[in-house]
Structures are given as structure tokens and as C-alpha cells.
Design an enzyme around this catalytic site. Structure first.
Site, PDB file in Angstrom:
ATOM      1  CE  LYS A 210      -3.819  -0.063   2.405  1.00 49.25           C
ATOM      2  NZ  LYS A 210      -4.698   0.179   3.780  1.00 49.25           N
ATOM      3  CD  GLU A 216       9.213  -7.591   6.484  1.00 48.84           C
ATOM      4  OE1 GLU A 216       9.004  -7.990   7.704  1.00 48.84           O
ATOM      5  OE2 GLU A 216       8.485  -6.450   6.075  1.00 48.84           O
ATOM      6  N   GLY A 272      -5.279  -5.230   5.553  1.00 46.90           N
ATOM      7  CA  GLY A 272      -4.436  -6.153   4.773  1.00 46.90           C
ATOM      8  C   GLY A 272      -5.070  -7.651   4.539  1.00 46.90           C
ATOM      9  NE  ARG A 273      -6.885  -8.501  10.886  1.00 43.94           N
ATOM     10  CZ  ARG A 273      -6.141  -7.194  11.286  1.00 43.94           C
ATOM     11  NH1 ARG A 273      -5.064  -6.868  10.657  1.00 43.94           N
ATOM     12  NH2 ARG A 273      -6.771  -6.647  12.206  1.00 43.94           N
ATOM     13  CD  GLU A 358      -2.126  -8.666  11.089  1.00 40.82           C
ATOM     14  OE1 GLU A 358      -1.046  -9.144  11.081  1.00 40.82           O
ATOM     15  OE2 GLU A 358      -2.892  -8.273  10.103  1.00 40.82           O
ATOM     16  CG  HIS A 389      -2.006 -40.924   8.753  1.00 41.30           C
ATOM     17  ND1 HIS A 389      -1.976 -42.269   8.901  1.00 41.30           N
ATOM     18  CD2 HIS A 389      -3.127 -40.882   8.149  1.00 41.30           C
ATOM     19  CE1 HIS A 389      -2.776 -42.788   8.427  1.00 41.30           C
ATOM     20  NE2 HIS A 389      -3.742 -42.161   7.952  1.00 41.30           N
ATOM     21  CE  LYS A 509       6.141  -3.568  10.033  1.00 43.16           C
ATOM     22  NZ  LYS A 509       4.830  -3.281   9.238  1.00 43.16           N
TER      23      LYS A 509
END
Length: 547
Positions: A210, A216, A272-273, A358, A389, A509
Site C-alpha cells: 500500500k 520485506e 491487509g488481512r 491478527e 496421521h 519492525k
């Protein structure tokens, strides 16, 4: 705390649930089903072609009634209406919360700051569709005149988890002549492996950020730029043919070398999510095409309308949210296992981890008071039957209570002999085994030696929901994601927390930005951290210098 509303644990509806919990906590699902043989036919909810069986939960009709009363007493209806009206319910960031606007039909009106945002949403969708059609048809050519065969989505968090999940979930519908890769981790291995076998002249990179400043994402973006330029003779003009952006920072995008005509915007009223159905989903649209993408949006919208208009007692997201509160706050359960019996949904639990944790991993209420109860549980899971399993042992015979969501589909996308019947038999069997278990008497009746009996007993009484749909389609995926979005919303409203900020990701961050120059400095830096962090930094610098 909401104005005029008592703290959660002091409300009569909460106290009624506490008293009720003491009465039913010891009830076993064996008895609940024995006393009410029609329970499995009655405790279901069905809407927008999703079938929810919630009968295998440790609840009675009274439990449901009290949970619905709690939702009403917590102002859930008013809060839902406020979200759909575009009010600034994200108080700490003074923002509307309008992921529902991303899938509103063209004629809808949703007003933010005096402006109907629906036409803006559809303008971006149309721009995405036009671009996707050009790339998919081969009309968009790279710098050397070759068509685009590879797409790399570069983002992190919501700019990665949603697109990755949707690509994997809808792979059956994707353009198989194209290759899609996703880069999120700042670990250089992520990028190196993604481009290992790709030709830069046939590769398009989508940079999703954005602000166009995310550490990153921009580190990976600049590495991608260097890789692309190295493969295209260093011609700076090539960047515009091989990079597009999903961003709001036109200046940063242009400085990078991307034509701002190929910048797809989204808005600060989309977290964002909650953004996989915005321009963040450009890679999804490139993979499955605009028509399938719009079908996915329609699925989202159908669930939105169900959530907005349906009475709570028959409302799928509300029921799932309330059941989550029941286990989290009254039984002390700390995790929820999401178990899709569909290989294409292998990234769905990972996607839900961000959406749920979040959103509701918060320690203060809306007014900043410390919460006096558990909020967001841990979400996790893997596709069935693989998980059987692996970790199902813990769910069946472990000491903790783990609520489970089973997700299954009637029709397979890849029918192969008996495979699908065997798959679905396992869904139903696992839910049955969790609920009813196996008594010592049953184990003994099988001829098991006395010493071995305790090891083979299944206590049962492990709760689960089963969600059944006809087929995994783009539309169904939209419904499933919206189901969990609104379940999260329901829980956040009960807990009186802000499900739409994420200050918890900021501190680490900020500290990383301080430590980076300390690691890269040629001179020995003056360190002002704690003794552990200082020692780790010195150790890293020492070993780095020696290697």
C-alpha cells in the site's frame, strides 16, 4: 467499553452463561444425543448453499439461547449495521471497515466521508479485468516482445497469504499455461527459489505494498528489479513492461520505474488481512480470469448479505463466532483446528491464522481498558486425511480441549475411483469419533487385555462443526472466507475489542530498523540493547566477518 454498556463479565447475559456452564460442563455428547435422537437433524443451519452441522458441540438449546442473548446484549446488530454503513468502527486508526464494499454489486451505495465508494471499487475491478485479459491473451508483451508466461506476486502478510491461499484453492480453475510464484519472506532463499527456473523476458512481477515502503516487500522488489534488468540487458525501460504495482503511493511507484497507469489502488478502509478480494487479488484474477474472480466476489457478497440480514440463531457466522466464545471463555480452550478435507485448501488454515489472530489477538478493550478474559484463540490445521496421521492423536486423547471445524465438499474436482467416498467417510468418522469416543467397556468387549484398556479408551466429548458444500468453486471460496471474516467480527464484538488494527506487529519492525545498520556497519557499533541482544549482535558480526 461501549457507552452505556457494562463490562462484558458483568453483563447479565454473561453471568447467565457462567451459571449455565456450571450446569452443563459435565454433560457428555453421548448423553446429549441419547436424550435427543433428533439433535443431528435439528442443530443445523443452512444458507447460501453452505450446510453447517453444529450438533456435535457441547451445548443444549438453552446454551444457544443464552449465547444469542449475549450477542444481542453486546450490541452485535448495531455493530454490524455500523460496519455496513461505513462508520469508523476501527477507532484507533479512525477508519471505516469496508471489505464488504469490495464485493458489493455495481448499483450498491456505501458511503465513506460523504462519497459512495462502490463506483471506485468497480473502476479498479474493471481496470484489473482489462489488464488480466491482456496478459492472459498474450496481448501484453514483455520488453523483448515475448508474451508473459510467469507471474511473481511480491508482498507480505495480507498481500501474500490471501493471494497464495486463493491461487492454491482455485488451481483447478487456473490458466495452466502460466506459472505463478509468491515471494514474501525477506530471507533471500524465498526469492532465489521462486525465480530459479524462470526467464526474465517472460516474467511479470506484481509488487503489492500500500505504502510502497514495506521493508520485506521492497527489499524483494528491488532484488526482483535487479534480477529482471540483469536478464534484459540492463535497459531501465524494461521495468515498465515487467512490473506492475498494487499501491497508493504513485510517486514511489513511478520512481521504481513502474508506469502509474499500471498501478492498481485500494483504500485505507480495507485492512491487509481482509484484502484478497481487492486489487491485492490481481494475481488471483490473472490465474483464474475475471469471470471466475467476479464469481468469487459474488460468493463473498452472498455471505455478507446473509450475515447482515439473518436472525442470529440461524446466522452461520454468528453461530460459529458464538460457539468459539463458548469454548474459549467458558471451557478455557485455547486453540481451534481447521481441517479442510480438500487438498486445494491446503493453505486455508494458514490464511485463517492471520485473519483470526491478527484481528482478535488483543489485550485491551475499545476504550483501552485491560481485558479480564481470554480473547483470540490460536487457529491452526492441515488438510485431511494427512492430519489424521499427524496431530489428531492429540485432539482425540490429549489433555486439552480443541474445537474443530471440518470442511468438506460433496463433489470432487478430480474424481478418481473410490477416492472421494473414502475421503468423506474419514470426515464423518473423525467427527463421530471425537464426539462419542470409546468407553472402557467397549474396549474390553473387543477382547483387549486389561492392562491395555486405558491406552485404547477415547474419552470423546470433543466438539466439532462440520461445514459441507456441493463443490469447491470460486463462489464457494468467497462464501467460506466471508464466513470466517464475520465469525471473527462476531467474536471481536462480544469481547469489545478492535478487530481491525494490528499495533502488535509494529514494535519488532521498528526495532529491526534500528538493528539493521548495527549489523551492516563497518565500524564496531555502540550498542544500547539488553545484554542478550547486544551479545547476539556482536556474535553475528564476529561470525559474519570470519566467514
Amino acid at each position: 467499553m461501549s457507552i452505556g454498556m457494562a463490562p462484558l463479565t458483568e453483563r447479565p447475559a454473561w453471568k447467565a452463561l457462567e451459571a449455565h456452564y456450571q450446569q452443563v460442563r459435565g454433560l457428555h455428547l453421548r448423553k446429549l444425543f441419547a436424550d435427543d435422537p433428533g439433535r443431528g437433524e435439528r442443530m443445523i443451519a443452512e444458507a447460501v448453499d453452505l450446510y453447517l452441522d453444529y450438533s456435535k458441540n457441547r451445548i443444549t438449546d438453552e446454551t444457544l439461547k443464552l449465547l444469542v442473548q449475549l450477542a444481542e446484549a453486546s450490541g452485535l446488530r448495531a455493530r454490524i449495521d455500523a460496519m455496513f454503513r461505513g462508520e469508523q468502527i476501527n477507532l484507533t486508526e479512525r477508519r471505516a471497515v469496508l471489505h464488504v464494499a469490495l464485493r458489493a454489486p455495481k448499483g450498491a451505495v456505501i458511503v465513506v466521508d460523504g462519497e459512495n465508494v462502490v463506483p471506485q471499487v468497480h473502476a479498479v475491478l474493471d481496470k484489473m479485468a482489462n489488464f488480466s485479459d491482456r496478459v492472459r491473451s498474450g496481448a501484453w508483451l514483455g520488453h523483448t516482445g515475448k508474451r508473459i508466461r510467469n507471474v511473481i506476486n511480491i508482498g507480505i502478510g495480507g498481500s501474500d497469504l490471501g493471494p497464495v491461499m486463493a491461487y492454491e484453492a482455485l488451481k483447478h480453475y487456473s490458466e495452466r499455461a502460466m506459472t505463478f510464484r509468491f515471494v514474501s519472506n525477506v530471507d533471500g532463499t524465498d526469492f532465489a527459489e521462486a525465480v530459479q527456473d524462470l526467464d526474465p523476458s517472460e516474467t511479470l512481477c506484481i509488487i503489492s505494498s500500500k505504502t510502497f515502503t514495506t521493508l520485506e516487500t521492497m527489499t524483494n522488489a528491488h532484488t526482483a528489479r535487479s534480477w529482471s534488468l540483469a536478464g534484459l540487458g540492463g535497459d531501465e525501460q524494461s521495468v515498465a513492461k515487467h512490473f506492475v504495482a498494487v499501491s497508493t503511493n504513485a510517486e514511489g511507484v513511478a520512481k521504481f520505474g513502474i508506469d502509474t497507469a499500471n498501478m492498481f489502488e485500494f483504500w485505507d478502509w480495507v485492512g491487509g488481512r481482509y484484502s484478497m478480494d481487492s486489487a491485492i487479488g490481481l494475481s488471483t484474477m490473472l490465474a483464474i480470469g475475471p469471470d471466475n474472480f467476479r464469481a468469487m466476489l459474488d460468493g463473498f457478497h452472498q455471505m455478507d448479505e446473509h450475515f447482515r440480514t439473518t436472525p442470529f440463531a440461524a446466522n452461520l457466522p454468528v453461530l460459529m463466532g458464538l460457539l468459539g466464545v463458548w469454548y474459549n471463555n467458558f471451557f478455557g480452550a485455547q486453540t481451534v483446528a481447521v481441517l479442510p478435507y480438500e487438498q486445494y485448501l491446503k493453505r486455508f488454515p494458514a490464511y485463517l491464522q492471520q485473519l483470526t489472530m491478527e484481528s482478535n489477538g488483543k489485550h485491551v478493550t475499545l476504550d483501552g481498558s485491560k481485558v479480564a478474559y481470554q480473547t483470540g484463540p490460536i487457529y491452526w490445521g492441515e488438510p485431511g486425511t494427512n492430519g489424521q496421521h499427524s496431530f489428531y492423536q492429540l485432539i482425540h486423547q490429549g489433555t486439552g480441549l480443541i474445537a474443530c471445524d471440518f470442511i468438506a465438499f460433496v463433489q470432487p474436482l478430480n474424481p478418481l475411483g473410490r477416492h472421494h467416498d473414502i475421503l468423506l467417510a474419514n470426515v464423518f468418522a473423525q467427527a463421530e469419533a471425537l464426539a462419542f469416543g470409546k468407553t472402557p467397556e467397549q474396549v474390553q468387549a473387543e477382547g483387549t487385555p486389561d492392562w491395555l484398556v486405558p491406552h485404547r479408551v477415547f474419552q470423546g466429548n470433543r466438539p466439532s462443526n462440520t461445514i459441507l458444500a456441493a463443490r469447491l468453486t470460486p463462489e464457494t471460496l468467497g462464501k467460506l472466507v466471508a464466513l470466517y471474516e464475520h465469525s471473527v467480527f462476531t467474536q471481536g464484538t462480544i469481547w469489545n475489542i478492535n478487530s481491525f488494527d494490528q499495533w502488535g506487529v509494529e514494535l519488532g519492525k521498528a526495532l529491526a530498523q534500528r538493528i539493521i545498520p548495527e549489523l551492516e556497519s563497518q565500524e564496531e557499533p555502540r550498542l544500547g540493547h539488553d545484554s542478550s541482544t547486544n551479545t547476539l549482535i556482536r556474535r553475528y558480526r564476529q561470525l559474519k566477518k570470519a566467514s
